[in-house]
Write an enzyme that holds these catalytic residues in place. Structure first.
Site, mmCIF file in Angstrom:
data_model
loop_
_atom_site.group_PDB
_atom_site.id
_atom_site.type_symbol
_atom_site.label_atom_id
_atom_site.label_comp_id
_atom_site.label_asym_id
_atom_site.label_seq_id
_atom_site.Cartn_x
_atom_site.Cartn_y
_atom_site.Cartn_z
ATOM 1 N N HIS A 1 0.979 -1.024 -0.250
ATOM 2 C CA HIS A 1 -0.090 -0.228 -0.067
ATOM 3 C C HIS A 1 0.605 1.307 -0.132
ATOM 4 C CE1 HIS A 1 -3.181 2.710 0.104
ATOM 5 N NE2 HIS A 1 -3.833 1.755 1.582
ATOM 6 N N ASP B 1 -10.419 -4.053 -18.525
ATOM 7 C CA ASP B 1 -10.517 -4.681 -19.347
ATOM 8 C C ASP B 1 -8.908 -5.616 -20.240
ATOM 9 O OD1 ASP B 1 -11.329 -6.593 -22.139
ATOM 10 O OD2 ASP B 1 -12.068 -4.794 -23.137
#
Length: 457
Positions: A170, A391
């Site tokens: 993170h 995608d």
């Protein structure tokens, strides 16, 4: 409201040996400092994110192609632009973190599962029951310093669908930064050679001021004394009960109508956060003399109170703070939902250019302290991050987002349950009893604040 447990499905995942994917071209060997927001102690952990892709029989998708090979090669090309991800973290004086851009690479695991997409059913929602199979914890890889900054596993399903799971350090990025990087991999997988949004480092933008000026009390960093001897104030992350709860769009609309008029335009985040914090606190059965906090993760990007600190397009570092509401459990539990919504709105409104700079100033002057842990509950809205828009050439994911709650962090994620859109929230609690009580309190609260009974139970 509570999402029923998934069926007793068992799956078998065969994994190939993990490999390190390096940038496909030479990249600079240099040291890059993280910002004073990035390297705070409270961000030194890994976050798991998961995506489920289905063979949708669309002729434009890459049917017959191996997603492991396509994504692995695209990852190498993307790392040419995002080469810090291929490096390793080092720590300097005063806890300052930096990336040693060594080009060692990102861990990649290719795998195959013995199930098709449709067999997974409800198991695609968080908390993912098969996360350990879809995201193998490569031994020795989960440290913060000197370890790979990313772990990616692609698991092919029997139906030509696949699961992409990612674990990210993170300190390197927030959710928007991770999505930006994953979109670059996706573009490369679809044959695009140059990122549509070039990455920008410039972490100095969120460094402390000179001289530092701490202009807020920052209660989110004040560890409160606790009299509690039980597990409910500080949970063991390895010994928690996980579940998730669905808020339909209709439920949220109906609940807003029952708030005082001046609060009926509150955000979905405000309402859900107030509900969860109240119900969670009741479920934990805390000593009324304790102190509880809800820390609201508020992003700098798009924040109207921070227009003078606009981040450049392509910035992928952490750009948020988490102002907190602090109350005694009894006061919280006895307060109306509307009052708690007002407190959440007020805390969020604190976020500004000055606020996040004040956090950076606090980090450097006080040795990068950890946020308050005892009694603290973090909430993060991931519904507009863009997880559902990635995608790789096989179409959009059926689900994409954080794979589970962390011990005291819940993520809000877009989800569709029985054809109705809404928000799913994974949550951790220390015991089954606490989870059962939480569900009862949440159902009671929704029943009280809805105009008619919900149809999503």
């Amino acid at each position: 409201m509570a999402l029923s447990p998934c069926s007793s499905l068992t799956i078998k995942v065969d994994r190939y040996e993990p490999v390190l994917v390096k940038p496909s071209k030479p990249t600079p060997k240099e040291i890059k400092l993280l910002s004073d927001i990035d390297d705070q102690e409270g961000l030194r952990f890994h976050v798991p994110v998961i995506f489920f892709y289905k063979n949708n029989n669309n002729p434009s998708v890459k049917l017959g192609q191996d997603p492991n090979r396509v994504i692995r090669e695209a990852l190498g090309r993307a790392l040419v632009y995002y080469y810090p991800f291929a490096g390793r973290l080092r720590e300097g004086s005063n806890g300052k973190l930096m990336v040693d851009c060594t080009g060692e690479g990102v861990l990649f695991v290719a795998a195959k599962a013995d199930v098709g997409f449709d067999q997974l059913g409800d198991a695609i929602r968080p908390p993912s029951p098969f996360l350990d199979q879809f995201l193998y914890n490569v031994p020795g890889s989960d440290g913060i310093l000197g370890c790979p900054l990313l772990l990616i596993q692609v698991t092919q399903l029997k139906c030509e669908g696949f699961v992409l799971a990612v674990r990210v350090n993170h300190t390197m990025c927030d959710a928007f930064g991770l999505v930006q990087f994953l979109n670059t991999i996706a573009e490369m997988a679809r044959g695009i050679n140059i990122p549509s949004i070039p990455p920008v480092w410039q972490r100095e933008i969120l460094n402390a001021r000179n001289p530092p000026r701490i202009n807020y009390p920052h209660q989110e960093f004040h560890e409160v004394p606790t009299n509690s001897k039980g597990p409910n104030m500080i949970m063991d992350p390895n010994d928690v009960v996980q579940s998730s709860f669905f808020f339909s769009s209709n439920q949220i609309r109906n609940m807003k109508k029952r708030l005082p008029k001046h609060l009926q335009n509150c955000s979905r985040f405000d309402l859900i956060t107030a509900c969860l914090w109240k119900c969670r606190t009741i479920a934990l059965e805390l000593d009324p003399k304790e102190i509880v906090l809800v820390s609201c993760i508020v992003r700098l990007r798009g924040n109207n109170n921070a227009k003078n600190l606009s981040l450049p397009l392509g910035y992928y570092g952490n750009a948020f703070a988490y102002p907190a509401v602090v109350l005694k459990p009894r006061v919280l539990c006895e307060s109306s939902l509307g009052h708690v919504v007002e407190l959440v709105k007020k805390a969020k409104a604190e976020m500004s250019e000055d606020y996040i700079k004040s956090v950076a100033d606090l980090m450097v002057t006080r040795g990068r302290p950890l946020h308050a842990v005892s009694g603290n509950y973090f909430v993060s809205d991931n519904t507009r991050v863009g997880y559902g828009e990635i995608d790789f050439g096989w179409g959009l994911p059926v689900f994409g987002g954080p794979a589970k709650a962390l011990s005291f962090i819940s993520f809000y994620v877009e989800y569709e349950e029985k054809g109705e859109k809404g928000v799913v929230v994974p949550i951790c609690l220390p015991t089954v009893r606490a989870m059962d009580r939480f569900e009862q309190e949440l159902k009671k609260m929704i029943d009280i604040h809805e105009e008619k009974s919900s149809t999503t139970y």
